[in-house]
Design an enzyme around this catalytic site. Structure first.
Site, PDB file in Angstrom:
ATOM      1  N   ARG A   1      25.456   3.375  54.319  1.00 57.98           N
ATOM      2  CA  ARG A   1      24.660   4.261  55.175  1.00 57.98           C
ATOM      3  C   ARG A   1      24.479   3.692  56.575  1.00 57.98           C
ATOM      4  NH1 ARG A   1      20.548   6.102  50.274  1.00 57.98           N
ATOM      5  NH2 ARG A   1      21.777   7.920  49.731  1.00 57.98           N
TER       6      ARG A   1
ATOM      7  N   LYS B   1      25.022  18.837  32.988  1.00 55.37           N
ATOM      8  CA  LYS B   1      24.256  20.009  32.545  1.00 55.37           C
ATOM      9  C   LYS B   1      24.387  21.226  33.452  1.00 55.37           C
ATOM     10  CE  LYS B   1      20.618  17.699  30.000  1.00 55.37           C
ATOM     11  NZ  LYS B   1      19.176  17.439  29.950  1.00 55.37           N
TER      12      LYS B   1
ATOM     13  N   GLY C   1      26.463  11.985  43.662  1.00 57.51           N
ATOM     14  CA  GLY C   1      26.427  10.555  43.344  1.00 57.51           C
ATOM     15  C   GLY C   1      27.524  10.137  42.385  1.00 57.51           C
TER      16      GLY C   1
ATOM     17  N   GLY D   1      21.257  14.959  47.362  1.00 56.82           N
ATOM     18  CA  GLY D   1      20.440  16.167  47.285  1.00 56.82           C
ATOM     19  C   GLY D   1      20.759  17.181  48.374  1.00 56.82           C
TER      20      GLY D   1
HETATM   21  P1  ADP Z   1      26.918  14.273  40.365  1.00 60.87           P
HETATM   22  O1  ADP Z   1      26.027  13.059  40.402  1.00 60.87           O
HETATM   23  O2  ADP Z   1      28.241  13.999  41.014  1.00 60.87           O
HETATM   24  O3  ADP Z   1      26.260  15.517  40.909  1.00 60.87           O
HETATM   25  P2  ADP Z   1      26.234  14.843  37.622  1.00 60.87           P
HETATM   26  O4  ADP Z   1      25.100  13.890  37.718  1.00 60.87           O
HETATM   27  O5  ADP Z   1      25.926  16.276  37.542  1.00 60.87           O
HETATM   28  O6  ADP Z   1      27.277  14.585  38.815  1.00 60.87           O
HETATM   29  O7  ADP Z   1      27.103  14.536  36.337  1.00 60.87           O
HETATM   30  C1  ADP Z   1      27.636  13.279  36.018  1.00 60.87           C
HETATM   31  C2  ADP Z   1      27.444  12.931  34.579  1.00 60.87           C
HETATM   32  O8  ADP Z   1      27.980  13.911  33.700  1.00 60.87           O
HETATM   33  C3  ADP Z   1      28.146  11.651  34.228  1.00 60.87           C
HETATM   34  O9  ADP Z   1      27.190  10.700  33.831  1.00 60.87           O
HETATM   35  C4  ADP Z   1      29.079  12.010  33.097  1.00 60.87           C
HETATM   36  O10 ADP Z   1      29.149  11.025  32.080  1.00 60.87           O
HETATM   37  C5  ADP Z   1      28.430  13.260  32.542  1.00 60.87           C
HETATM   38  N1  ADP Z   1      29.385  14.074  31.774  1.00 60.87           N
HETATM   39  C6  ADP Z   1      30.480  14.700  32.227  1.00 60.87           C
HETATM   40  N2  ADP Z   1      31.128  15.307  31.236  1.00 60.87           N
HETATM   41  C7  ADP Z   1      30.439  15.074  30.094  1.00 60.87           C
HETATM   42  C8  ADP Z   1      30.613  15.446  28.716  1.00 60.87           C
HETATM   43  N3  ADP Z   1      31.651  16.201  28.323  1.00 60.87           N
HETATM   44  N4  ADP Z   1      29.680  15.020  27.842  1.00 60.87           N
HETATM   45  C9  ADP Z   1      28.648  14.257  28.253  1.00 60.87           C
HETATM   46  N5  ADP Z   1      28.429  13.881  29.519  1.00 60.87           N
HETATM   47  C10 ADP Z   1      29.321  14.274  30.440  1.00 60.87           C
END
Ligand code: ADP
Ligand code: MG
Length: 400
Positions: free
Chosen positions: A38, A199, A357, A380
């Site tokens: 950063r 999710k 992230g 965010g």
């Molecule tokens: P970002 O931080 O890039 O926005 P998220 O926090 O939404 O991404 O999602 C990342 C998480 O999703 C990771 O920890 C990854 O392990 C989990 N993930 C992805 N696919 C699956 C899956 N099929 N089952 C369980 N966890 C998953």
């Protein structure tokens, strides 16, 4: 895209005071900074203003002190990292407004840089209190915002100040706004979006907005399980939000109406336990998942088909990994599709913008971060932008 002033609009600033909002919310361990990304992002803006002769006052927040002075959250903890990256001495000022700042401005010579205290030590910051903003502005001649990552917050230092002084986007803010505009504002079509991650519930607004904006929506990660289940697929013990079935149907309907093609995986990498290279690992059609198995990654056939989709597109926006990429071999789909996107970007046929992230971590893991057109580290703010929300810190910079 909306117009805003940049550093190009500034001439000689000798003796003028520039209040510059930067992101110094740096990860720390045992009192030292573990990642100075950063600071490096803000350095071009700080050094350019300094070179133009301004007295540069840096404003930043650090942690969540909630309107109190908390010594362990003083921005002064970052000053060594800031000085190291800038290659210049930086004066620390334990206030953000008032006579102490005024005296410091008197001591600074043109081109000198000072770091003001954590803006969130003052209650007015997060309330966007006009009195606090006025008091800060009283010590400055211009305001520069270079903290896109804080632009989703309407705080005194991110929003209020922009209305009180001539306001400019710093270089990293400018780069971020240009990249985001190229990805979703006025993109070259067709546009693909990859949305993955754990999710659906955390990205409902992202999905709802994207189906109205993009030509192809590629859904992966745990959220694909929820969509598959909504479509009647038995996803076994997979991470899945069964209660969101109706919501998924609504999103699919909305996609249909806007002419957005939704791509769900048709094969999957499954296992009975969430561990590296487990004995139960296998690849199967999504209709063949056993009751005691979990879908942990998009399957290889689906990835190949998705790579073909990308080849037909000119723009890509990506948030969320396709699988549980932290554990091998469930990183395979994310790595393979990221490499396809990177290769197309390198050829110059695809504009690729990614953020989030875990997404940034996954793209670094795939070794392709440099080949993407732009990678946002804004977290965010990036997600709110993907939701189609107006970011107050950006809005305040816009010219009528
Ligand atoms: P970002 O931080 O890039 O926005 P998220 O926090 O939404 O991404 O999602 C990342 C998480 O999703 C990771 O920890 C990854 O392990 C989990 N993930 C992805 N696919 C699956 C899956 N099929 N089952 C369980 N966890 C998953
Ligand atoms: Mg995450």
């Amino acid at each position: 895209m909306a117009r805003f002033r940049t550093l190009d609009d500034l001439g000689d600033l000798t003796g003028k005071v520039a209040l510059v909002r930067v992101d110094l919310n740096l990860p720390m361990q045992d009192g030292s900074v573990t990642d100075d990304t950063r600071v490096r992002a803000a350095a071009p803006t700080i050094l350019e203003l300094s070179a133009k002769g301004a007295k540069v006052l840096l404003l930043a927040h650090f942690g969540r002190p909630k309107g109190e002075r908390v010594s362990t959250m003083s921005v002064s903890m970052t000053i060594d990292a800031v000085q190291a990256v800038l290659g210049k001495e930086v004066m620390f000022v334990p206030e953000i407004a008032g006579p102490v700042v005024a005296q410091s401005v008197g001591i600074l010579r043109p081109g000198d840089i000072a770091l003001l205290e954590n803006t969130r030590f003052w209650k007015g910051e997060e309330k966007n209190d006009p009195e606090l903003a006025k008091a800060i502005a009283a010590n400055g001649d211009i305001y520069v915002n270079d903290a896109f990552s804080a632009a989703h917050r309407a705080h005194a230092s991110t929003e209020g100040l922009a209305h009180l002084l001539p306001a400019y986007a710093g270089r990293s803010m400018e780069a971020e706004l240009k990249a985001l505009d190229a990805a979703l504002g006025t993109p070259v079509r067709p546009v693909a979006a990859v949305v993955g991650g754990a999710k659906v519930s955390s990205k409902l607004d992202v999905l709802t907005h994207l189906v109205t904006q993009v030509d192809h929506l590629i859904i992966g990660g745990g959220m694909a399980n929820t969509f598959l289940a909504a479509r009647g697929v038995n996803v076994g013990k997979s991470l899945c939000e069964h209660e969101l079935a109706a919501t998924c149907e609504q999103i699919l309907d909305a996609a249909d109406k806007s002419g957005c093609t939704v791509h769900l995986p048709y094969d999957a990498v499954v296992a009975k336990e969430f561990a590296a290279n487990p004995a139960s690992l296998r690849t199967c059609n999504v209709h063949e998942v056993a009751a005691d198995e979990m879908i942990l990654d998009v399957g290889p056939q689906a990835v190949e088909a998705l790579a073909d989709v990308l080849k037909t597109c000119r723009t890509l926006v990506w948030n969320g990994p396709l699988g549980a990429f932290e554990i091998e071999p469930f990183d395979a789909a994310t790595v393979a599709l990221a490499r396809s996107a990177a290769a197309l970007s390198k050829e110059g046929v695809l504009t690729s913008v990614a953020g989030g992230g875990d997404t940034v971590a996954a793209l670094n893991h795939a070794g392709v971060a440099d080949d993407f057109t732009y990678i946002s580290t804004a977290g965010g703010a990036f997600l709110e932008w993907m939701e189609g929300k107006e970011l107050p810190g950006v809005k305040a910079l816009e010219l009528a």
